[in-house]
Each structure stands twice: as structure tokens, then as C-alpha cells.
Scaffold this active site. Structure first.
Site, PDB file in Angstrom:
ATOM      1  CB  THR A  70       8.079 -25.541  21.307  1.00  0.00           C
ATOM      2  OG1 THR A  70       9.270 -24.802  21.513  1.00  0.00           O
ATOM      3  CG2 THR A  70       7.461 -25.180  19.968  1.00  0.00           C
TER       4      THR A  70
ATOM      5  NE  ARG B 110       5.057 -21.244  23.479  1.00  0.00           N
ATOM      6  CZ  ARG B 110       6.218 -21.192  22.832  1.00  0.00           C
ATOM      7  NH1 ARG B 110       7.234 -21.932  23.229  1.00  0.00           N
ATOM      8  NH2 ARG B 110       6.364 -20.418  21.779  1.00  0.00           N
TER       9      ARG B 110
ATOM     10  CG  HIS C 289       7.361 -15.467  19.128  1.00  0.00           C
ATOM     11  ND1 HIS C 289       8.261 -16.412  18.710  1.00  0.00           N
ATOM     12  CD2 HIS C 289       8.047 -14.298  19.192  1.00  0.00           C
ATOM     13  CE1 HIS C 289       9.438 -15.837  18.518  1.00  0.00           C
ATOM     14  NE2 HIS C 289       9.341 -14.555  18.800  1.00  0.00           N
TER      15      HIS C 289
ATOM     16  CG  PHE D 255       6.405 -27.476  11.568  1.00  0.00           C
ATOM     17  CD1 PHE D 255       6.698 -26.149  11.837  1.00  0.00           C
ATOM     18  CD2 PHE D 255       7.378 -28.427  11.848  1.00  0.00           C
ATOM     19  CE1 PHE D 255       7.924 -25.770  12.363  1.00  0.00           C
ATOM     20  CE2 PHE D 255       8.615 -28.061  12.376  1.00  0.00           C
ATOM     21  CZ  PHE D 255       8.885 -26.712  12.628  1.00  0.00           C
TER      22      PHE D 255
ATOM     23  NE  ARG E 187      12.451 -19.490  24.267  1.00  0.00           N
ATOM     24  CZ  ARG E 187      12.084 -19.992  23.088  1.00  0.00           C
ATOM     25  NH1 ARG E 187      11.257 -19.321  22.282  1.00  0.00           N
ATOM     26  NH2 ARG E 187      12.502 -21.170  22.702  1.00  0.00           N
TER      27      ARG E 187
HETATM   28  P1  GTP Z   1       8.018 -19.499  18.896  1.00  0.00           P
HETATM   29  O1  GTP Z   1       8.031 -18.675  20.129  1.00  0.00           O
HETATM   30  O2  GTP Z   1       6.674 -19.549  18.213  1.00  0.00           O
HETATM   31  O3  GTP Z   1       9.141 -19.132  17.952  1.00  0.00           O
HETATM   32  O4  GTP Z   1       8.262 -20.991  19.405  1.00  0.00           O
HETATM   33  P2  GTP Z   1       9.603 -21.657  19.905  1.00  0.00           P
HETATM   34  O5  GTP Z   1      10.741 -20.689  19.856  1.00  0.00           O
HETATM   35  O6  GTP Z   1       9.313 -22.323  21.206  1.00  0.00           O
HETATM   36  O7  GTP Z   1       9.802 -22.756  18.811  1.00  0.00           O
HETATM   37  P3  GTP Z   1      10.467 -22.652  17.371  1.00  0.00           P
HETATM   38  O8  GTP Z   1      10.942 -21.275  17.083  1.00  0.00           O
HETATM   39  O9  GTP Z   1      11.418 -23.776  17.240  1.00  0.00           O
HETATM   40  O10 GTP Z   1       9.212 -22.953  16.437  1.00  0.00           O
HETATM   41  C1  GTP Z   1       8.305 -21.961  16.015  1.00  0.00           C
HETATM   42  C2  GTP Z   1       6.917 -22.563  15.933  1.00  0.00           C
HETATM   43  O11 GTP Z   1       6.935 -23.619  14.996  1.00  0.00           O
HETATM   44  C3  GTP Z   1       6.453 -23.186  17.243  1.00  0.00           C
HETATM   45  O12 GTP Z   1       5.749 -22.245  18.036  1.00  0.00           O
HETATM   46  C4  GTP Z   1       5.556 -24.304  16.778  1.00  0.00           C
HETATM   47  O13 GTP Z   1       4.234 -23.798  16.498  1.00  0.00           O
HETATM   48  C5  GTP Z   1       6.174 -24.715  15.461  1.00  0.00           C
HETATM   49  N1  GTP Z   1       7.079 -25.864  15.630  1.00  0.00           N
HETATM   50  C6  GTP Z   1       8.363 -25.844  16.033  1.00  0.00           C
HETATM   51  N2  GTP Z   1       8.915 -27.068  16.054  1.00  0.00           N
HETATM   52  C7  GTP Z   1       7.945 -27.901  15.644  1.00  0.00           C
HETATM   53  C8  GTP Z   1       7.884 -29.320  15.437  1.00  0.00           C
HETATM   54  O14 GTP Z   1       8.835 -30.058  15.641  1.00  0.00           O
HETATM   55  N3  GTP Z   1       6.700 -29.803  14.994  1.00  0.00           N
HETATM   56  C9  GTP Z   1       5.631 -29.017  14.758  1.00  0.00           C
HETATM   57  N4  GTP Z   1       4.520 -29.576  14.338  1.00  0.00           N
HETATM   58  N5  GTP Z   1       5.640 -27.673  14.942  1.00  0.00           N
HETATM   59  C10 GTP Z   1       6.774 -27.134  15.374  1.00  0.00           C
HETATM   60 MG    MG Z   2      11.238 -19.498  18.165  1.00  0.00          MG
END
Ligand code: GTP
Ligand code: MG
Length: 249
Positions: A108, A122, A147, A64, A102
Site C-alpha cells: 500500500t 506502487r 486499487h 486519512f 495484489r
Molecule cells: P486500495 O487498493 O486503495 O484499497 O489499497 P490497499 O488495499 O493496499 O490498502 P487499504 O484498503 O488498507 O487502504 C486504502 C487506501 O487508504 C490506500 O490505498 C491508502 O491510500 C490509504 N491508506 C491505507 N492505510 C493507510 C495508512 O495507514 N496511512 C495513510 N496515510 N493512508 C493509508
Molecule cells: Mg483496500
């Protein structure tokens, strides 16, 4: 951070939240009344590919990743309309800033957010199919509106990535700063200390910069081993100066 009042976290109000006019709702949810946190810095940012790649560096190589950069740069929600492609970047400050945001942001994945934490921000997000060049569905994209930094280490890295010290009032700055004695210019992927046509001034003598940034600039310039990429320092200085792909007018 020893003084809990200086705890900080980075929030981005992402392009899908802006497109859906959810900014006011998000800001209300994050208000001091609800969270006990205060604004320390706010800016509207046209997100460059460089900034997006640094912000999401931990996801390089994942299926992704490309769509994530397209999403945060605004290309998904405002294709072909650079005048609308932006995020709102905010530093929130106060005790337990990371954990509180958070918590209000929620899981997420918006589907999981609706199932397990109705009412979190979210829970209003969407999950869109991710297609390859032939139009075949190869995964999904999570449009999750905001984020929020995952932990204090990420918060420090991200706040320094998006904000210069003087974007934040001095008494609210949470990390050490230093005054530069040098000029630093950036061109292509190189750092200079004297101007060349087309180069961009990053730091001038007398500028107050994050100490870690100045250390990194000096290490990169001297060809030494820096603990961080040059792009992670430079990206914020290029923000809102040029349209993507242009480093000079
Ligand atoms: P952020 O606040 O955006 O950083 O989100 P997060 O901390 O809850 O999640 P993470 O940092 O792991 O991932 C960043 C972004 O990548 C997320 O907001 C999602 O849009 C995307 N993302 C993360 N994990 C996945 C996954 O397993 N599948 C898909 N399709 N998108 C993902
Ligand atoms: Mg993140």
C-alpha cells in the site's frame, strides 16, 4: 468461485496515475501476456462522494479518510477541474485474479513498495504530507496509483458497487442476476417506485440487476433490514449522470 476462469477482481487506475500518464504502463503490466487475466468490464468514472465513501467505507473515522476521498474523487490532482476528475475502473477475470493483481500492485505504501518490492506498480507512487486547516502536518497521504481488491469477498462487493451486470458480457458475469419487475427512483436519500419531480430512475421493469441489489432495493423500500446500505446500490446508477451535488439537471 467454482469455475476459476470466472475469478474476478476490481482495479481502479487512480487520478495520480492518470495525471502522470502512467495508464499505458499500468495496462501493460496487467496485460493477459503478463497476468493471464482478461478484461471483463471497463469504464471511465467521475467518482462521486457517495461512490468514494462506499468504496472506502472500511476507513471511516481514520485520520486519512477525508484525504482519501479527496484523492479518489480527483480533487487533489485536478482541483477545480471536474472535466479531468476521473478514474478508470476495470474488472479483470481469470484464475487467481485477486492474488495476481495484489501481487503486481505491491504494498500500500509506495515507500515500502520501493524498499521491499522494486518493480511493482506502487513503487512508482508517492507519499505526500497531510496538513490540517492550519497547515500543520498531521499525517501522510499515499498516492499509490492503483486499487486492487484485497480478497474475493471485497472483489464481489466492489465489482457490484462500480458495475451493473450489463457493463459486463453475460458469459463473463460472475454473480447471480435477476430481472426487475418494478421501477425504482432515488431522490435525496429516499427510494420511490413512482416518479417524483427531481427523482432519478435507478431500475426499470425488465432491467437485469445484481440479485443482491434487487433484494436490497426491495428490503429498503419495504422498510425491512437490508444487509447493505441504500447508497451502495444506488451509487453506480448516479455515476456519470450529473456533476457532484446535483441529482437532476
Ligand atoms: P486500495 O487498493 O486503495 O484499497 O489499497 P490497499 O488495499 O493496499 O490498502 P487499504 O484498503 O488498507 O487502504 C486504502 C487506501 O487508504 C490506500 O490505498 C491508502 O491510500 C490509504 N491508506 C491505507 N492505510 C493507510 C495508512 O495507514 N496511512 C495513510 N496515510 N493512508 C493509508
Ligand atoms: Mg483496500
Amino acid at each position: 468461485m467454482p469455475n476459476k476462469e470466472l475469478d474476478q477482481t476490481l482495479v481502479l487506475i487512480k487520478p495520480d496515475a492518470l495525471k502522470n500518464s502512467l495508464t499505458g504502463y499500468v495496462l501493460s503490466q496487467l496485460s493477459e501476456f503478463h497476468t493471464g487475466l482478461r478484461f471483463a468490464g471497463v469504464k471511465i468514472v467521475h467518482v462521486t462522494r457517495m461512490l468514494a465513501a462506499e468504496h472506502y467505507a472500511e476507513h471511516v473515522g481514520k485520520v486519512f479518510y477525508d484525504s482519501l476521498l479527496e484523492y479518489i474523487t480527483g480533487n487533489i490532482h485536478y482541483p477545480g477541474a471536474p472535466e479531468k476528475q476521473r478514474v478508470i475502473a476495470i474488472v479483470y477475470q481469470g484464475p487467481d485474479a485477486v492474488r495476481k493483481l495484489r501481487d503486481i500492485a505491491g504494498p500500500t505504501n509506495p515507500h515500502q513498495a520501493r524498499d521491499t518490492k522494486p518493480g511493482c506498480i506502487r513503487a512508482l507512487g508517492t507519499v505526500a504530507p497531510l496538513k490540517n486547516a492550519e497547515g500543520r502536518i498531521v499525517g501522510e497521504r499515499m498516492d499509490n496509483l492503483i486499487h486492487a481488491s484485497a480478497n474475493d469477498t471485497d472483489a464481489e462487493r466492489e465489482i457490484k458497487l462500480w458495475f451493473r451486470p450489463n457493463d459486463i458480457p453475460p458469459a463473463m458475469q460472475g454473480y447471480p442476476t435477476r430481472e426487475s419487475g418494478d421501477h425504482f427512483y432515488f431522490i435525496g436519500n429516499r427510494l420511490l417506485t413512482t416518479h417524483e419531480p427531481g427523482s432519478v430512475l435507478i431500475v426499470a421493469p425488465g432491467d437485469i440487476v445484481w440479485k443482491s441489489d434487487l433484494d436490497a432495493l426491495q428490503q429498503h423500500f419495504n422498510g425491512g433490514k437490508a444487509g447493505t446500505t441504500l447508497e451502495s446500490v444506488v451509487a453506480k446508477y448516479l455515476v456519470n449522470k450529473f456533476l457532484e451535488g446535483k441529482t437532476s439537471t
